[in-house]
Design a protein around this motif. Sequence first.
Motif, PDB file in Angstrom:
ATOM      1  N   ASP A 102       0.980  -1.172  -0.194  1.00 48.82           N
ATOM      2  CA  ASP A 102       0.006   0.069  -0.113  1.00 48.82           C
ATOM      3  C   ASP A 102       0.810   1.301  -0.108  1.00 48.82           C
ATOM      4  O   ASP A 102       0.482   2.290  -0.328  1.00 48.82           O
ATOM      5  CB  ASP A 102      -1.023   0.029   1.263  1.00 48.82           C
ATOM      6  N   MET A 103       2.172   1.201   0.415  1.00 47.20           N
ATOM      7  CA  MET A 103       2.963   2.281   0.743  1.00 47.20           C
ATOM      8  C   MET A 103       3.975   2.447  -0.529  1.00 47.20           C
ATOM      9  O   MET A 103       4.816   3.463  -0.487  1.00 47.20           O
ATOM     10  CB  MET A 103       3.497   2.062   2.063  1.00 47.20           C
ATOM     11  N   GLU A 104       3.818   1.552  -1.390  1.00 50.82           N
ATOM     12  CA  GLU A 104       4.774   1.533  -2.647  1.00 50.82           C
ATOM     13  C   GLU A 104       4.708   2.791  -3.360  1.00 50.82           C
ATOM     14  O   GLU A 104       3.840   3.474  -3.469  1.00 50.82           O
ATOM     15  CB  GLU A 104       4.469   0.185  -3.717  1.00 50.82           C
ATOM     16  N   GLY A 105       6.129   3.123  -3.638  1.00 53.38           N
ATOM     17  CA  GLY A 105       6.240   4.405  -4.502  1.00 53.38           C
ATOM     18  C   GLY A 105       6.188   5.672  -3.734  1.00 53.38           C
ATOM     19  O   GLY A 105       6.100   6.978  -4.336  1.00 53.38           O
ATOM     20  N   LEU A 106       6.264   5.771  -2.247  1.00 55.86           N
ATOM     21  CA  LEU A 106       5.874   6.925  -1.588  1.00 55.86           C
ATOM     22  C   LEU A 106       7.501   7.214  -0.968  1.00 55.86           C
ATOM     23  O   LEU A 106       8.248   6.189  -0.869  1.00 55.86           O
ATOM     24  CB  LEU A 106       4.807   6.764  -0.571  1.00 55.86           C
ATOM     25  N   PRO A 107       7.957   8.456  -0.739  1.00 57.00           N
ATOM     26  CA  PRO A 107       9.121   8.716   0.086  1.00 57.00           C
ATOM     27  C   PRO A 107       9.128   8.142   1.332  1.00 57.00           C
ATOM     28  O   PRO A 107       7.990   7.931   1.994  1.00 57.00           O
ATOM     29  CB  PRO A 107       9.075  10.197  -0.115  1.00 57.00           C
ATOM     30  N   PRO A 108      10.206   7.897   1.907  1.00 57.30           N
ATOM     31  CA  PRO A 108      10.366   7.486   3.328  1.00 57.30           C
ATOM     32  C   PRO A 108       9.929   8.751   4.212  1.00 57.30           C
ATOM     33  O   PRO A 108       9.907   9.894   3.916  1.00 57.30           O
ATOM     34  CB  PRO A 108      11.839   7.254   3.435  1.00 57.30           C
ATOM     35  N   MET A 109       9.210   8.203   5.416  1.00 55.30           N
ATOM     36  CA  MET A 109       8.497   9.250   6.333  1.00 55.30           C
ATOM     37  C   MET A 109       9.984  10.224   6.869  1.00 55.30           C
ATOM     38  O   MET A 109       9.423  11.265   7.171  1.00 55.30           O
ATOM     39  CB  MET A 109       8.129   8.458   7.442  1.00 55.30           C
ATOM     40  N   GLU A 110      10.896   9.720   6.885  1.00 47.92           N
ATOM     41  CA  GLU A 110      12.263  10.542   7.449  1.00 47.92           C
ATOM     42  C   GLU A 110      12.207  11.881   6.470  1.00 47.92           C
ATOM     43  O   GLU A 110      13.012  12.684   6.994  1.00 47.92           O
ATOM     44  CB  GLU A 110      13.310   9.719   7.757  1.00 47.92           C
ATOM     45  N   ASN A 111      11.737  11.813   5.305  1.00 51.52           N
ATOM     46  CA  ASN A 111      11.914  12.790   4.372  1.00 51.52           C
ATOM     47  C   ASN A 111      10.919  13.665   4.478  1.00 51.52           C
ATOM     48  O   ASN A 111      10.906  14.694   3.555  1.00 51.52           O
ATOM     49  CB  ASN A 111      12.054  12.459   2.801  1.00 51.52           C
ATOM     50  N   CYS A 112       9.797  13.483   5.202  1.00 53.44           N
ATOM     51  CA  CYS A 112       8.760  14.112   5.296  1.00 53.44           C
ATOM     52  C   CYS A 112       8.713  15.535   6.131  1.00 53.44           C
ATOM     53  O   CYS A 112       9.510  15.762   7.150  1.00 53.44           O
ATOM     54  CB  CYS A 112       7.283  13.531   5.977  1.00 53.44           C
ATOM     55  N   ASP A 113       8.000  16.683   6.084  1.00 51.62           N
ATOM     56  CA  ASP A 113       7.799  17.859   6.578  1.00 51.62           C
ATOM     57  C   ASP A 113       7.100  17.652   7.753  1.00 51.62           C
ATOM     58  O   ASP A 113       5.874  17.127   7.736  1.00 51.62           O
ATOM     59  CB  ASP A 113       7.400  19.067   5.628  1.00 51.62           C
ATOM     60  N   SER A 114       7.592  17.935   9.125  1.00 51.10           N
ATOM     61  CA  SER A 114       7.016  17.641  10.363  1.00 51.10           C
ATOM     62  C   SER A 114       6.550  18.999  10.871  1.00 51.10           C
ATOM     63  O   SER A 114       6.325  19.108  12.233  1.00 51.10           O
ATOM     64  CB  SER A 114       7.755  16.587  11.139  1.00 51.10           C
ATOM     65  N   THR A 115       6.686  20.226  10.237  1.00 48.08           N
ATOM     66  CA  THR A 115       6.230  21.453  10.821  1.00 48.08           C
ATOM     67  C   THR A 115       4.706  21.313  11.395  1.00 48.08           C
ATOM     68  O   THR A 115       4.025  20.884  10.419  1.00 48.08           O
ATOM     69  CB  THR A 115       6.462  22.589   9.826  1.00 48.08           C
ATOM     70  N   PRO A 116       4.461  21.518  12.330  1.00 49.05           N
ATOM     71  CA  PRO A 116       3.070  21.546  13.024  1.00 49.05           C
ATOM     72  C   PRO A 116       2.303  22.781  12.313  1.00 49.05           C
ATOM     73  O   PRO A 116       2.584  23.846  11.900  1.00 49.05           O
ATOM     74  CB  PRO A 116       3.052  21.827  14.501  1.00 49.05           C
ATOM     75  N   TYR A 117       0.787  22.229  12.009  1.00 48.56           N
ATOM     76  CA  TYR A 117       0.046  22.990  11.374  1.00 48.56           C
ATOM     77  C   TYR A 117      -0.349  24.214  11.993  1.00 48.56           C
ATOM     78  O   TYR A 117      -0.730  25.294  11.612  1.00 48.56           O
ATOM     79  CB  TYR A 117      -1.359  22.513  10.668  1.00 48.56           C
TER      80      TYR A 117
END
Length: 166
Positions: free
Chosen positions: A137-152
């Motif tokens: 289900d997660m295929e083709g997505l960047p690793p979570m460690e590359n995600c922006d974690s700035t709070p909304y």
Amino acid sequence: EESDAHKKAFSLLDRQGSGVVDGFMFLAGLCVVCSGPLKERIDLLYGIFDVNRDGALTWDALVLLVKSVERGLTSMTQFEPIARIDDLAVAMGKRAFQSARRRQRDEALTEGEWFAWWSLDSTVRTTLQRFCFDDADMEGLPPMENCDSTPYEALAPGGQVAGDGA
């Protein structure tokens, strides 16, 4: 005559008790909770909200999409409603448009820009991962460690927009 199961299912989707189910809310929630590769499900969501059928997601459509997903998930799952969903939808719109370097609300996001935003946003990805049933289900997505974690909260007026269901 309607069965009790039918009435119960309809009442779960009819949040306001108006006797009407919001089609966008229903389809948005269904796109997220159904099985299959996450990218395909979110691509379908993009297509539903590309109301002009021009391959672009407008500001208004993106805000409606965020609200519809929240309302659909709240109706179909045990997610708690987000008290300030309007503020969260605006904050998410701001981040999506900023990530695509869009300065005007009358511009729109391409499908590639949409993917770049949601696939690299830790709040979105964390929420969506709850509906991934295997690694495929997660295929083709960047690793979570590359995600922006700035709070909304940093983007929304008044802060504290994300609740337990965000």
